[in-house]
Design a protein around this motif. Structure first.
Motif, short mmCIF file in Angstrom:
data_model
loop_
_atom_site.label_atom_id
_atom_site.label_comp_id
_atom_site.label_asym_id
_atom_site.label_seq_id
_atom_site.Cartn_x
_atom_site.Cartn_y
_atom_site.Cartn_z
N ASP A 1 0.83 -1.21 0.00
CA ASP A 1 0.00 0.00 0.00
C ASP A 1 0.86 1.26 0.00
OD1 ASP A 1 -2.21 -1.64 0.04
OD2 ASP A 1 -2.71 -1.26 2.15
N ILE A 2 1.95 1.24 0.76
CA ILE A 2 2.85 2.41 0.81
C ILE A 2 3.51 2.61 -0.55
CG2 ILE A 2 5.03 3.27 1.79
CD1 ILE A 2 4.14 2.00 4.47
N ALA A 3 3.97 1.52 -1.15
CA ALA A 3 4.61 1.62 -2.47
C ALA A 3 3.63 2.16 -3.51
CB ALA A 3 5.14 0.25 -2.90
N GLU A 4 2.40 1.68 -3.44
CA GLU A 4 1.39 2.14 -4.39
C GLU A 4 1.08 3.63 -4.18
OE1 GLU A 4 -3.26 1.28 -5.31
OE2 GLU A 4 -2.00 -0.48 -4.94
N ALA A 5 0.94 4.04 -2.92
CA ALA A 5 0.64 5.44 -2.61
C ALA A 5 1.80 6.35 -3.04
CB ALA A 5 0.36 5.61 -1.12
N ARG A 6 3.04 5.85 -2.88
CA ARG A 6 4.22 6.61 -3.31
C ARG A 6 4.20 6.86 -4.81
NH1 ARG A 6 8.59 3.86 0.07
NH2 ARG A 6 8.88 5.40 1.70
N SER A 7 3.71 5.88 -5.55
CA SER A 7 3.71 5.98 -7.01
C SER A 7 2.73 7.06 -7.50
CB SER A 7 3.36 4.63 -7.63
OG SER A 7 2.00 4.34 -7.42
N ASP B 1 3.35 13.33 -5.30
CA ASP B 1 3.55 14.22 -4.15
C ASP B 1 3.05 13.61 -2.84
OD1 ASP B 1 3.97 16.33 -2.47
OD2 ASP B 1 2.43 17.63 -3.35
N LEU B 2 3.99 13.34 -1.92
CA LEU B 2 3.63 12.70 -0.65
C LEU B 2 3.09 13.69 0.38
CD1 LEU B 2 6.63 10.22 -0.19
CD2 LEU B 2 4.40 9.80 -1.22
N SER B 3 3.35 14.99 0.18
CA SER B 3 2.94 15.98 1.17
C SER B 3 1.43 16.10 1.30
CB SER B 3 3.55 17.35 0.86
OG SER B 3 3.04 17.83 -0.37
N GLU B 4 0.70 15.79 0.26
CA GLU B 4 -0.77 15.88 0.33
C GLU B 4 -1.41 14.57 -0.09
OE1 GLU B 4 -2.35 19.29 -1.67
OE2 GLU B 4 -0.81 20.61 -0.83
N ASN B 5 -0.75 13.49 0.20
CA ASN B 5 -1.21 12.18 -0.22
C ASN B 5 -1.85 11.45 0.97
OD1 ASN B 5 -1.42 9.50 -1.07
ND2 ASN B 5 0.37 9.67 -2.42
N ALA B 6 -3.18 11.49 1.04
CA ALA B 6 -3.90 10.88 2.16
C ALA B 6 -3.72 9.36 2.20
CB ALA B 6 -5.39 11.21 2.06
N GLU B 7 -3.64 8.72 1.02
CA GLU B 7 -3.43 7.28 0.98
C GLU B 7 -2.09 6.91 1.61
OE1 GLU B 7 -3.68 5.76 -3.01
OE2 GLU B 7 -5.72 6.51 -3.27
N TYR B 8 -1.07 7.70 1.31
CA TYR B 8 0.27 7.45 1.87
C TYR B 8 0.25 7.61 3.38
CZ TYR B 8 5.27 7.94 2.79
OH TYR B 8 6.54 7.79 3.28
N LYS C 1 0.99 4.70 6.10
CA LYS C 1 2.07 4.84 7.10
C LYS C 1 1.51 4.68 8.52
CE LYS C 1 5.98 5.74 6.54
NZ LYS C 1 7.11 4.79 6.44
N ASP C 2 0.32 5.24 8.75
CA ASP C 2 -0.33 5.07 10.06
C ASP C 2 -0.62 3.60 10.33
OD1 ASP C 2 -0.26 7.79 10.51
OD2 ASP C 2 -2.40 8.12 10.10
N ARG C 3 -1.14 2.91 9.31
CA ARG C 3 -1.45 1.49 9.44
C ARG C 3 -0.17 0.69 9.71
NH1 ARG C 3 -4.53 -2.39 11.08
NH2 ARG C 3 -4.42 -4.27 9.84
N GLN C 4 0.91 1.08 9.02
CA GLN C 4 2.19 0.40 9.23
C GLN C 4 2.64 0.56 10.68
OE1 GLN C 4 5.74 2.04 7.34
NE2 GLN C 4 6.46 -0.04 6.94
N GLY C 5 2.48 1.76 11.21
CA GLY C 5 2.85 2.00 12.62
C GLY C 5 2.05 1.14 13.56
N PHE C 6 0.74 1.01 13.28
CA PHE C 6 -0.12 0.18 14.11
C PHE C 6 0.31 -1.29 14.03
CE2 PHE C 6 -3.66 -2.80 14.38
CZ PHE C 6 -4.05 -2.57 15.69
N VAL C 7 0.50 -1.79 12.79
CA VAL C 7 0.86 -3.20 12.58
C VAL C 7 2.18 -3.52 13.28
CG1 VAL C 7 1.58 -4.89 10.83
CG2 VAL C 7 -0.48 -3.52 10.46
#
Length: 158
Positions: A33-39, A42-49, A53-59
């Motif tokens: 999911d992170i790789a897809e969102a990166r693709s 712009d990461l600064s306004e990317n809600a999917e990213y 990242k939040d989900r990754q922190g939880f996992v």
């Protein structure tokens, strides 16, 4: 925090299954999911990213927590307990003096507690109050609504 975490075999297996799922399924999915969102640029306004990242922190946090609990697990088989007193793993039948209702609880570890199926944590106010009592004893338990008085009618280890 204590050195060991008491739990039943069932609770131990459930934690192991959850850990396995997090490592084998959830972690790779979050990375994807992170790789897809990166693709998407712009990461600064990317809600999917941000969500990934939040989900990754939880996992990762949950993997650490489960690994720690499993490492410190003290698996207790209630069927091997021979006690006249209420201890971890006991299935306790109580008679509520006020309502004249009977309830049955099993005293389990924190991660196994589920009041809907009658499993209460050994660290809960009710669980703590029951420990050490015997059949025919009265137990006074302070609950948010006041003080409940129960009579212990049965203790079972199975």
């Amino acid at each position: 925090m204590s050195d060991t975490v008491p739990m039943t075999q069932e609770g131990y297996q459930r934690l192991q299954e959850e850990l396995k799922t997090l490592i084998r399924v959830e972690r790779p999915k979050v990375v994807q999911d992170i790789a897809e969102a990166r693709s998407h640029g712009d990461l600064s306004e990317n809600a999917e990213y941000d969500a990934a990242k939040d989900r990754q922190g939880f996992v990762e946090g949950r993997i650490q927590e489960l690994g720690d609990k499993i490492a410190r697990a003290q698996v207790i088989n209630p069927a091997e307990i021979d006690s006249e007193k209420i201890v971890f793993g006991a299935k306790v039948t109580l008679f509520d003096i006020d309502t004249e209702n009977e309830v049955t609880y099993q005293i389990v570890g924190e991660d196994e507690a589920d009041i809907k199926v009658g499993k209460i944590s050994i660290t809960s106010p009710v669980g703590k109050a029951l420990i050490g009592h015997m059949v025919d004893e009265e137990v006074r338990i302070v609950v948010p609504s006041g003080v409940r008085v129960y009579e212990v009618t049965d203790i079972e280890y199975s």
